[in-house]
Design a protein around this motif. Structure first.
Motif, PDB file in Angstrom:
ATOM      1  N   GLU A  37     -15.881 -31.088   2.591  1.00 18.31           N
ATOM      2  CA  GLU A  37     -14.898 -31.344   3.205  1.00 18.31           C
ATOM      3  C   GLU A  37     -13.441 -31.170   2.180  1.00 18.31           C
ATOM      4  OE1 GLU A  37     -14.501 -34.731   5.691  1.00 18.31           O
ATOM      5  OE2 GLU A  37     -12.587 -34.123   6.728  1.00 18.31           O
ATOM      6  N   GLU A  38     -13.942 -31.412   1.041  1.00 15.86           N
ATOM      7  CA  GLU A  38     -12.788 -31.485  -0.155  1.00 15.86           C
ATOM      8  C   GLU A  38     -12.234 -30.168  -0.423  1.00 15.86           C
ATOM      9  OE1 GLU A  38     -14.507 -34.009  -3.234  1.00 15.86           O
ATOM     10  OE2 GLU A  38     -12.990 -33.204  -4.608  1.00 15.86           O
ATOM     11  N   VAL A  39     -13.090 -28.956  -0.106  1.00 15.35           N
ATOM     12  CA  VAL A  39     -12.564 -27.613  -0.249  1.00 15.35           C
ATOM     13  C   VAL A  39     -12.533 -26.886   0.888  1.00 15.35           C
ATOM     14  CG1 VAL A  39     -13.534 -27.663  -2.901  1.00 15.35           C
ATOM     15  CG2 VAL A  39     -14.970 -26.840  -0.869  1.00 15.35           C
ATOM     16  N   LEU A  40     -12.609 -27.327   2.096  1.00 16.99           N
ATOM     17  CA  LEU A  40     -12.873 -26.718   3.343  1.00 16.99           C
ATOM     18  C   LEU A  40     -11.669 -25.887   3.545  1.00 16.99           C
ATOM     19  CD1 LEU A  40     -15.086 -26.327   5.430  1.00 16.99           C
ATOM     20  CD2 LEU A  40     -13.990 -27.946   6.853  1.00 16.99           C
ATOM     21  N   ASP A  41     -10.492 -26.463   3.198  1.00 16.75           N
ATOM     22  CA  ASP A  41      -9.278 -25.408   3.430  1.00 16.75           C
ATOM     23  C   ASP A  41      -9.225 -24.105   2.736  1.00 16.75           C
ATOM     24  OD1 ASP A  41      -8.152 -27.338   5.241  1.00 16.75           O
ATOM     25  OD2 ASP A  41      -7.100 -28.254   3.796  1.00 16.75           O
ATOM     26  N   GLN A  42      -9.790 -23.958   1.740  1.00 20.14           N
ATOM     27  CA  GLN A  42      -9.968 -22.862   0.935  1.00 20.14           C
ATOM     28  C   GLN A  42     -10.945 -21.694   1.610  1.00 20.14           C
ATOM     29  OE1 GLN A  42     -11.157 -23.345  -3.103  1.00 20.14           O
ATOM     30  NE2 GLN A  42     -10.421 -25.386  -3.160  1.00 20.14           N
ATOM     31  N   PHE A  43     -11.494 -21.920   2.815  1.00 20.71           N
ATOM     32  CA  PHE A  43     -12.317 -20.746   3.305  1.00 20.71           C
ATOM     33  C   PHE A  43     -12.346 -20.617   4.780  1.00 20.71           C
ATOM     34  CE2 PHE A  43     -14.165 -23.013  -0.376  1.00 20.71           C
ATOM     35  CZ  PHE A  43     -14.413 -21.838  -1.381  1.00 20.71           C
ATOM     36  N   ASP A  44     -12.651 -19.404   5.247  1.00 17.31           N
ATOM     37  CA  ASP A  44     -12.479 -19.161   6.482  1.00 17.31           C
ATOM     38  C   ASP A  44     -13.824 -19.047   6.999  1.00 17.31           C
ATOM     39  OD1 ASP A  44      -9.890 -18.362   6.189  1.00 17.31           O
ATOM     40  OD2 ASP A  44     -10.222 -16.339   5.637  1.00 17.31           O
ATOM     41  N   LEU A  45     -14.987 -18.848   6.362  1.00 19.39           N
ATOM     42  CA  LEU A  45     -16.393 -18.691   6.604  1.00 19.39           C
ATOM     43  C   LEU A  45     -17.215 -19.311   5.858  1.00 19.39           C
ATOM     44  CD1 LEU A  45     -18.577 -17.315   8.450  1.00 19.39           C
ATOM     45  CD2 LEU A  45     -18.284 -15.304   7.091  1.00 19.39           C
ATOM     46  N   ILE A  46     -18.159 -20.265   6.555  1.00 24.12           N
ATOM     47  CA  ILE A  46     -19.115 -20.961   5.588  1.00 24.12           C
ATOM     48  C   ILE A  46     -20.462 -20.413   5.566  1.00 24.12           C
ATOM     49  CG2 ILE A  46     -19.698 -23.321   4.826  1.00 24.12           C
ATOM     50  CD1 ILE A  46     -16.553 -23.088   4.612  1.00 24.12           C
ATOM     51  N   MET A  47     -21.103 -20.125   4.840  1.00 21.35           N
ATOM     52  CA  MET A  47     -22.677 -19.655   5.078  1.00 21.35           C
ATOM     53  C   MET A  47     -23.317 -20.740   4.536  1.00 21.35           C
ATOM     54  SD  MET A  47     -22.737 -15.540   3.933  1.00 21.35           S
ATOM     55  CE  MET A  47     -21.247 -14.524   4.701  1.00 21.35           C
ATOM     56  N   LEU A  48     -24.489 -21.203   5.178  1.00 13.85           N
ATOM     57  CA  LEU A  48     -25.042 -22.295   4.816  1.00 13.85           C
ATOM     58  C   LEU A  48     -26.643 -21.979   4.905  1.00 13.85           C
ATOM     59  CD1 LEU A  48     -23.321 -24.162   7.759  1.00 13.85           C
ATOM     60  CD2 LEU A  48     -23.310 -25.181   5.536  1.00 13.85           C
ATOM     61  N   ILE A  61     -31.005 -33.380   7.046  1.00 19.66           N
ATOM     62  CA  ILE A  61     -30.613 -34.325   5.842  1.00 19.66           C
ATOM     63  C   ILE A  61     -29.280 -35.347   6.237  1.00 19.66           C
ATOM     64  CG2 ILE A  61     -29.469 -33.948   3.509  1.00 19.66           C
ATOM     65  CD1 ILE A  61     -31.335 -31.613   3.207  1.00 19.66           C
ATOM     66  N   ASP A  62     -29.273 -36.395   5.878  1.00 18.31           N
ATOM     67  CA  ASP A  62     -28.379 -37.111   5.948  1.00 18.31           C
ATOM     68  C   ASP A  62     -26.848 -36.656   5.757  1.00 18.31           C
ATOM     69  OD1 ASP A  62     -29.962 -39.513   6.516  1.00 18.31           O
ATOM     70  OD2 ASP A  62     -29.684 -40.394   4.649  1.00 18.31           O
ATOM     71  N   GLY A  63     -26.212 -36.603   6.908  1.00 15.52           N
ATOM     72  CA  GLY A  63     -24.723 -36.415   6.928  1.00 15.52           C
ATOM     73  C   GLY A  63     -24.485 -34.785   7.373  1.00 15.52           C
ATOM     74  N   ALA A  64     -25.587 -33.987   7.322  1.00 16.81           N
ATOM     75  CA  ALA A  64     -25.599 -32.671   7.677  1.00 16.81           C
ATOM     76  C   ALA A  64     -25.127 -32.390   9.268  1.00 16.81           C
ATOM     77  CB  ALA A  64     -27.004 -32.029   7.586  1.00 16.81           C
ATOM     78  N   VAL A  65     -25.686 -33.179  10.075  1.00 17.63           N
ATOM     79  CA  VAL A  65     -24.954 -33.071  11.540  1.00 17.63           C
ATOM     80  C   VAL A  65     -23.570 -33.314  11.586  1.00 17.63           C
ATOM     81  CG1 VAL A  65     -25.494 -33.579  13.917  1.00 17.63           C
ATOM     82  CG2 VAL A  65     -27.445 -33.353  12.529  1.00 17.63           C
ATOM     83  N   GLU A  66     -23.302 -34.381  11.014  1.00 16.29           N
ATOM     84  CA  GLU A  66     -21.819 -34.729  11.057  1.00 16.29           C
ATOM     85  C   GLU A  66     -20.897 -33.772  10.280  1.00 16.29           C
ATOM     86  OE1 GLU A  66     -24.588 -36.490  10.030  1.00 16.29           O
ATOM     87  OE2 GLU A  66     -24.463 -38.145  11.390  1.00 16.29           O
ATOM     88  N   ALA A  67     -21.450 -33.236   9.360  1.00 13.14           N
ATOM     89  CA  ALA A  67     -20.592 -32.166   8.507  1.00 13.14           C
ATOM     90  C   ALA A  67     -20.608 -30.927   9.531  1.00 13.14           C
ATOM     91  CB  ALA A  67     -21.296 -31.807   7.281  1.00 13.14           C
ATOM     92  N   MET A  71     -16.709 -29.380  10.788  1.00 15.46           N
ATOM     93  CA  MET A  71     -16.385 -27.929  10.572  1.00 15.46           C
ATOM     94  C   MET A  71     -15.951 -27.253  11.915  1.00 15.46           C
ATOM     95  SD  MET A  71     -18.527 -26.406   7.689  1.00 15.46           S
ATOM     96  CE  MET A  71     -20.402 -26.817   7.522  1.00 15.46           C
ATOM     97  N   ARG A  72     -16.889 -27.695  13.016  1.00 15.33           N
ATOM     98  CA  ARG A  72     -16.482 -27.310  14.484  1.00 15.33           C
ATOM     99  C   ARG A  72     -15.116 -27.658  14.984  1.00 15.33           C
ATOM    100  NH1 ARG A  72     -20.293 -24.530  17.111  1.00 15.33           N
ATOM    101  NH2 ARG A  72     -22.460 -25.274  16.569  1.00 15.33           N
ATOM    102  N   GLU A  73     -15.088 -29.087  14.476  1.00 19.40           N
ATOM    103  CA  GLU A  73     -13.564 -29.748  15.034  1.00 19.40           C
ATOM    104  C   GLU A  73     -12.620 -29.191  14.271  1.00 19.40           C
ATOM    105  OE1 GLU A  73     -12.199 -34.280  14.912  1.00 19.40           O
ATOM    106  OE2 GLU A  73     -14.300 -33.837  15.278  1.00 19.40           O
ATOM    107  N   ARG A  74     -12.769 -28.487  12.956  1.00 23.86           N
ATOM    108  CA  ARG A  74     -11.533 -27.977  12.176  1.00 23.86           C
ATOM    109  C   ARG A  74     -11.624 -26.474  12.529  1.00 23.86           C
ATOM    110  NH1 ARG A  74     -11.253 -31.244   7.048  1.00 23.86           N
ATOM    111  NH2 ARG A  74     -10.303 -29.238   6.241  1.00 23.86           N
ATOM    112  N   GLY A  75     -12.183 -25.991  13.420  1.00 20.26           N
ATOM    113  CA  GLY A  75     -12.243 -24.596  13.906  1.00 20.26           C
ATOM    114  C   GLY A  75     -12.630 -23.389  12.931  1.00 20.26           C
ATOM    115  N   LYS A  76     -13.619 -24.039  12.035  1.00 24.19           N
ATOM    116  CA  LYS A  76     -14.107 -23.044  10.896  1.00 24.19           C
ATOM    117  C   LYS A  76     -15.566 -22.344  11.377  1.00 24.19           C
ATOM    118  CE  LYS A  76     -11.386 -24.121   7.399  1.00 24.19           C
ATOM    119  NZ  LYS A  76     -10.568 -23.289   6.776  1.00 24.19           N
TER     120      LYS A  76
END
Ligand SMILES: [Mg+2]
Length: 307
Positions: A37-48, A61-67, A71-76
């Motif tokens: 979340e700390e760097v999300l604004d710098q990116f348009d597409l996240i590959m995981l 993994i703990d926190g992955a579903v929430e993350a 990202m969905r909520e932020r429209g990424k």
């Protein structure tokens, strides 16, 4: 299954750097952050990456579903990019739903998808020997190829090309027969899952099962193969390009690749000109990650404990 340790894993990766795109680290030292979340604004597409980033075994993994929800909520836009040769685009959503994720099939691209695109173009399938268990989701496309599992590893004479797809069901005995029958011969080689090992944890202790990259490395080492294999998964660039094209990427520096393995996720992402985030909750869990970076000579832009 054949078990290896972390030191063998790193040794296998580091001696095969010539199979991979050139190492291209950013000039700045990696920056430690608390999460994506700390760097999300710098990116348009996240590959995981999947294993070691989203899940470990069949557990999220703990926190992955929430993350992902964040990202969905932020429209990424995001896409899972996995060296998985048991899951293709038709069954991806189902696999991840069982782990608590709400991905659509098109939000996942695996090395099996890339392998399948290539398989559709293969001429003379009878000259290919393939390592994959039966049944496998790609059985239809593998028709005409020689199943080396069925030959107990021995490579028939008419076979001059080998496709390493899945390690499940492949035994040390089969690998020994493979090496014996490969002596004095040269092969064209392709690998569906270039990973050298698949880590899993029991009571916090790491265990690593050898995967197709390892078997190929072993073949090359033991029989002096000269060819550089085709890689359908990370760190090869085809899988990343497939995702970048799907998302019409024009500025690669606005893409973030998140992974837990330096030699596949980070090396491959850096080579594409993406920014990279290395997580500590996968293969390097419980080890000194700065030392792993120094030893590999491969560095991410960011490091975080988890997503
Ligand atoms: Mg991983």
């Amino acid at each position: 299954m054949i078990e290896i340790n972390l030191s063998i894993l790193n040794q296998c990766y580091s001696r095969r750097l010539n199979w991979y795109p050139p190492v291209k680290n950013s000039e700045a030292a990696p920056r430690k952050i608390s999460g994506i979340e700390e760097v999300l604004d710098q990116f348009d597409l996240i590959m995981l990456d999947s294993y070691g980033v989203l899940c470990r075994g069949v557990e999220a993994i703990d926190g992955a579903v929430e993350a992902i929800a964040m990202m969905r909520e932020r429209g990424k836009a995001f896409c899972v990019v996995s060296n998985d040769t048991m899951t293709n685009q038709y069954v991806a959503a189902e696999k991840y739903a069982a782990r608590g994720f709400d991905f659509a099939n098109e939000e996942v691209v695996t090395s099996l998808d890339v392998t399948e695109s290539w398989l559709a173009t293969v001429e003379n399938p009878e000259r290919w020997g393939v390592i994959a268990p039966l049944p496998h989701p790609t059985d239809k496309l593998l028709e005409g190829m020689v199943r080396l599992n069925e030959c107990n590893g021995a490579i028939p004479e008419q076979v001059d090309s080998i496709l390493f797809m899945v390690g499940t069901g492949w035994t040390q005995d089969m690998q020994d027969n493979l090496l014996k029958s490969a002596e004095g011969r040269q092969f064209t080689m392709a690998v569906g899952n270039p990973d050298m090992g698949a880590p899993y944890f029991i009571d916090g202790q790491i265990h690593i099962n050898a995967t197709p990259g390892y078997f190929m490395d072993n073949l090359v080492e033991a029989t002096d193969q000269r060819a550089v294999p085709m890689l359908f998964g990370k760190p090869g660039n085809t899988i990343f390009q497939t995702v970048a094209e799907r998302h019409c990427v024009t500025d690669p520096s606005r893409v973030l690749m998140v992974g837990d393995t330096l030699y596949t996720d980070i090396l491959g992402g850096n080579a594409m000109g993406f920014k990279t985030l290395l997580l500590e909750c996968g293969v390097y869990m419980g080890t000194d990650i700065d030392q792993a970076i120094a030893e590999a000579g491969i560095a991410p832009d960011f490091i975080a404990p988890h997503l």
